[in-house]
Design an enzyme around this catalytic site. Structure first.
Site, PDB file in Angstrom:
ATOM      1  NE  ARG A  35     -60.243  14.353  12.165  1.00 23.30           N
ATOM      2  CZ  ARG A  35     -60.562  13.848  11.156  1.00 23.30           C
ATOM      3  NH1 ARG A  35     -60.522  12.814  11.099  1.00 23.30           N
ATOM      4  NH2 ARG A  35     -59.725  14.823  10.325  1.00 23.30           N
ATOM      5  CB  CYS A  89     -60.028  22.128   4.781  1.00 14.83           C
ATOM      6  SG  CYS A  89     -60.278  20.657   6.003  1.00 14.83           S
ATOM      7  CG  HIS A  95     -56.371  21.217   2.236  1.00 10.13           C
ATOM      8  ND1 HIS A  95     -55.616  21.250   3.357  1.00 10.13           N
ATOM      9  CD2 HIS A  95     -57.678  20.789   2.259  1.00 10.13           C
ATOM     10  CE1 HIS A  95     -56.184  20.071   4.885  1.00 10.13           C
ATOM     11  NE2 HIS A  95     -57.084  19.792   3.471  1.00 10.13           N
ATOM     12  CD  GLN A 106     -56.090  14.931   8.985  1.00  6.93           C
ATOM     13  OE1 GLN A 106     -55.686  15.705   8.549  1.00  6.93           O
ATOM     14  NE2 GLN A 106     -56.598  14.102   8.943  1.00  6.93           N
ATOM     15  CE  LYS A 144     -63.998   9.365   3.118  1.00  6.08           C
ATOM     16  NZ  LYS A 144     -63.140   9.160   3.237  1.00  6.08           N
ATOM     17  CG  ASP A 187     -54.241  17.509   5.406  1.00  7.07           C
ATOM     18  OD1 ASP A 187     -54.744  17.109   4.189  1.00  7.07           O
ATOM     19  OD2 ASP A 187     -55.215  18.145   6.311  1.00  7.07           O
ATOM     20  CG  HIS A 218     -60.448  18.738   1.182  1.00 10.62           C
ATOM     21  ND1 HIS A 218     -60.219  18.915   2.553  1.00 10.62           N
ATOM     22  CD2 HIS A 218     -60.776  18.926   0.532  1.00 10.62           C
ATOM     23  CE1 HIS A 218     -61.551  20.006   2.307  1.00 10.62           C
ATOM     24  NE2 HIS A 218     -61.809  19.870   0.942  1.00 10.62           N
TER      25      HIS A 218
END
Length: 736
Positions: A452, A423, A474, A470, A558, A472, A604
């Site tokens: 991570r 993000c 945004h 991901q 979320k 992903d 997200h």
RNA sequence: GCCAGCUUAGCUCAGCGGUAGAGCAACGGUUUUGUAAACCGUUGGUCGUGGGUUCAAUUCCCACAGCUGGCUCCA
């Protein structure tokens, strides 16, 4: 004596005197029922057969046929196990012993730790208890009396539990006695131990008292029990079967992925076949995103520390990240210094040594070898930096002041972080150009790889890893656009799950834990965001959702989509998150119709979640037998003998030209062996050709899923059929 | 990170205080086959790593790493 009306499941009403016990009701109905009864359900609450009835009620007797009875049986089995352990391991303290979906456990603390090799004798002792078939007897006591009783029994943890919670919430507390064994317990229980038809201890594990990692660690003994031995055997067999679907096993067998100790734990190495599956999943979602107006972007794998300081990721999750990379190697030393000081472990000599190092560095010397300049590449800047630290630290009056000097100095150092989230990067892309309300929503999408540092004990297979990608995106929206966009995101996740045959999932609306300091931003914004999510999920037809308190991200609530793996563990896949906080932290703006700056809202979202985890779950969902559109190898051409190899090659080339992922087996093996190998490798279709086919210009098609062969086919017909199956993304996978 | 167990050939596993064995796979040959395992042969292991005990350690002890199950954590 006052009479009660009991409404039975068949609709009839029975009058009984108050104080009647379910056992007596059963006996009045019939001898067989009385024998079969395990417990009773009174106004929806499950109670012992000996519990006195006090009011009118909907009443049902539960026998071993009822689903609820199994739970009662297993809870009693937990007591039987605890009793056996108490006999064999004197001084054992009991904690909690609840049931689970598939069995039960009891948390205990034993002076001599229990090991798996102790299971046989514990089971033997349990068998004796079951054989004796002693009753479970309930009795109640006032809180002080109960506390006294359980204290006399040397059950320290139970006393603690009474003091910490039961004592405050209850007037009286209940106990169950079975022979010499007395346990603080809410119940209900089966009438006597003889009802347990079959049981087995399954595993032993660590567990913290009251699920608190700061508290004492106990041993958790897992077991399961059934009314019937056959059911136990069936359950154990089912576990064995499930293990064959394990993506770690299939991943190796089918050459989908590997994890190398040499490359690093928790790092997925995608092998060519796994890479095909992943690539197809990526194409699939990318097509959907482009249709929906998403804009693909690319960002790097690392980012400046200040980016993550601003977003909050670095301070919030520092322990769960790979260590930052600093240009100035002295930062590591200062970090160690800081940690020791913070934990009050720093000795005067150490402090002196650290200061000496900094002095040497500030003079541009290598502390280990003063003749050498150190380090040459940044020495100019470091001189200034380290000198300031050296001077300021000496002026710091107390520990807090010293800590501040160290921390301030470190945060002034340029550093980079393997990116833990995409993000902040996407936000920078948004910020790079001015935006009008007319441009929104802006939807920036990327297969972003993040890193991570998960705890070592958590790592496993593809479901919990240290580097993952991901799907992903945004989204930057006006407040009015939030609800419809959220709805559309949920629909996208549902489309993904449906397309891939993941039909068993639950949806969790993850909200804040009240009173926790884990979250950023004003409570009003949180309330607004949480209310919005709830109102959106409510409008999605047929969505089976529940609230997850304390499961929110630090920046917002979320909606999570959760599935189970082959051994019943739950994993979060897709997620849709609403965020009013990062736009603030990064001061995002767009120009509204009033020509004034406005703050956008962010969503997200990641329908797959992580491609690693999703693929792992998918392997298990299909037992490695992927639908045709995803299969790494779609068709294998097999020849009856080497005489038809040339014809086989012709067929293979045609299939490849048609875009199929095709392989071949022209060895001098018998056809049975070739078919078996292709089947074991989960190739969905085999095309078998021999001399007859060559003569007639035909092929034989073998369908692995249906386990059927169809001879004398025209290749064109086969191609048309397979093409259709790919185009529709049909799911017809076998379970083996 | 914590608790427990495990680690022997590419894979699945046997074995034991006296320096290792099976099946499958791989490789070579024979076979030329019609839908889930043809036959013969060969290769392959510093028994997870490091240290200790012992005349001798894959085997016993310790430490570490990794894996498995669970707990805690999970942006």
């Amino acid at each position: 004596m006052p009479m009660l009306s009991l409404k039975l499941p068949d609709g009839s009403v029975r009058q009984v005197p108050a104080g009647t016990r379910p056992r007596e009701v059963a006996e009045s109905i019939g001898k067989r029922l009385a024998q079969a009864a395990v417990a009773a359900k009174v106004n929806g609450e499950i109670v012992d057969l000996d519990r006195e009835l006090k009011e009118d009620a909907e009443f049902a007797l539960l026998t071993d046929k009822d689903k609820d009875s199994l739970d009662v049986l297993r809870h009693s089995s937990a007591h039987i196990m605890a009793r056996a352990v108490m006999r064999l391991f004197p001084g054992t303290e009991l904690a909690f012993g609840p049931t689970t979906d598939t069995g039960f456990y009891y948390d205990i603390h034993s002076p001599t730790p229990i090991r798996e090799e102790d299971f046989p004798r514990i089971e033997e002792e349990m068998a004796k208890i079951v054989k004796a078939a002693e009753p479970f007897e309930r009795f109640e006591k006032s809180v002080p009396e109960g506390r006294q009783l359980i204290g006399d029994l040397k059950q320290r943890l139970k006393v603690e539990h009474i003091d910490e919670s039961l004592g405050q919430s209850h007037e009286t507390i209940s106990f169950y006695r079975q022979g010499e064994f007395i346990d603080l317990c809410r119940g209900p229980h089966i009438p006597h131990a003889g009802k347990v038809g079959a049981f087995k201890l399954l595993a032993i594990a660590g567990a913290y008292w009251k699920n608190d990692a700061k508290r004492q660690q106990l041993q958790r003994l897992y077991g399961t029990a059934f009314f019937d031995k056959k059911e136990l055997d069936a359950y154990l067999k089912q576990i064995e079967e499930a293990k064959k679907r394990d993506h770690r096993v299939l991943g190796r067998q089918l050459k989908l992925f590997t994890i190398s100790q040499v490359a690093g734990q928790g790092m997925i190495l995608w092998m060519p076949k796994g890479a095909i599956v992943r690539g197809l999943l990526e194409s699939f979602i990318k097509d959907e995103l482009v249709k929906r107006g998403y804009l693909p972007v690319y960002t790097p794998h690392i980012g400046n520390l200040n980016l993550y300081r601003t977003s909050g990721h670095f301070p919030y999750y520092q322990d769960a990240q790979f260590p930052p990379m600093y240009f100035n190697p002295t930062v590591q030393t200062v970090d160690t210094w800081y940690t020791l000081l913070e934990k009050k472990l720093l000795t005067d000599e150490q402090e002196k040594a650290f200061l000496e190092t900094i002095r040497a560095v500030s003079e541009g010397k290598n502390p280990d070898d003063p003749d050498q300049e150190f380090p040459r590449f940044t020495v100019g800047e470091m001189k200034l930096d380290a000198r300031a630290l050296w001077l300021e630290y000496q002026e710091a009056k107390d520990r807090d002041a010293k800590l501040k000097v160290l921390k301030d100095w470190m945060s002034g150092q340029e550093g980079y972080l393997l990116k833990p989230m995409n993000c902040p990067h996407h936000i920078q892309i948004f910020k790079a150009t001015p935006h009008s309300y007319r441009d929104l929503p802006i939807r920036l999408a990327e297969f972003g790889t993040v890193y991570r540092f998960e705890q070592s004990g958590e790592l496993g297979g593809m479901t919990r890893v240290r580097g993952f990608t991901q799907d992903d995106a945004h989204l930057f929206l006006t407040p009015e656009q939030v609800e419809p966009q959220l709805r559309s995101e949920i629909e996208l996740v549902l489309l993904v799950l449906k397309t891939l045959g993941l039909n068993e999932y639950r949806v969790r609306v993850s909200v804040r834990e009240p009173g926790s300091d884990k979250y950023v931003g004003e409570p009003e914004l949180w309330e607004k965001a949480e209310a919005t999510l709830k109102s959106v999920v409510e409008t999605v037809p047929g969505l089976n959702w529940s609230i997850g308190v304390g499961e929110a991200a630090f920046y917002g609530p979320k909606i999570d989509f959760i599935v189970k793996d082959c051994i019943g563990r739950e994993w979060q896949l897709g997620t849709v998150q609403l965020d009013y906080n990062l736009p603030r932290r990064f001061e995002l703006e767009y120009t509204g119709p009033d020509n004034k700056p406005h703050r956008p809202v962010m969503i997200h979202r990641a329908p797959f979640g992580s491609l690693e985890r999703f693929t792992g779950i998918l392997i298990e969902n299909f037992a490695g037998s992927f639908p045709l559109w995803l299969a790494p190898e779609q068709v294998r051409v097999l020849t009856i003998s080497e005489k038809s190899e040339a014809y086989g090659r012709e067929i293979e080339a045609k299939l490849r030209a048609e875009g199929f992922r095709v392989a071949s087996d022209y060895r001098s093996e018998k056809i049975g062996a070739k078919v078996r190998e292709a089947s074991v490798e989960k190739v969905p279709y085999m095309i078998v050709v021999g001399e007859k086919d060559l003569a007639a210009g035909t092929v034989s098609l073998r369908d692995r899923v249906a386990d059927k062969e169809t001879r004398d086919q025209k290749l064109d017909d086969v191609i048309a059929r397979l093409r259709e199956e790919v185009a529709t993304k049909a799911i017809r996978s076998a379970t083996t």
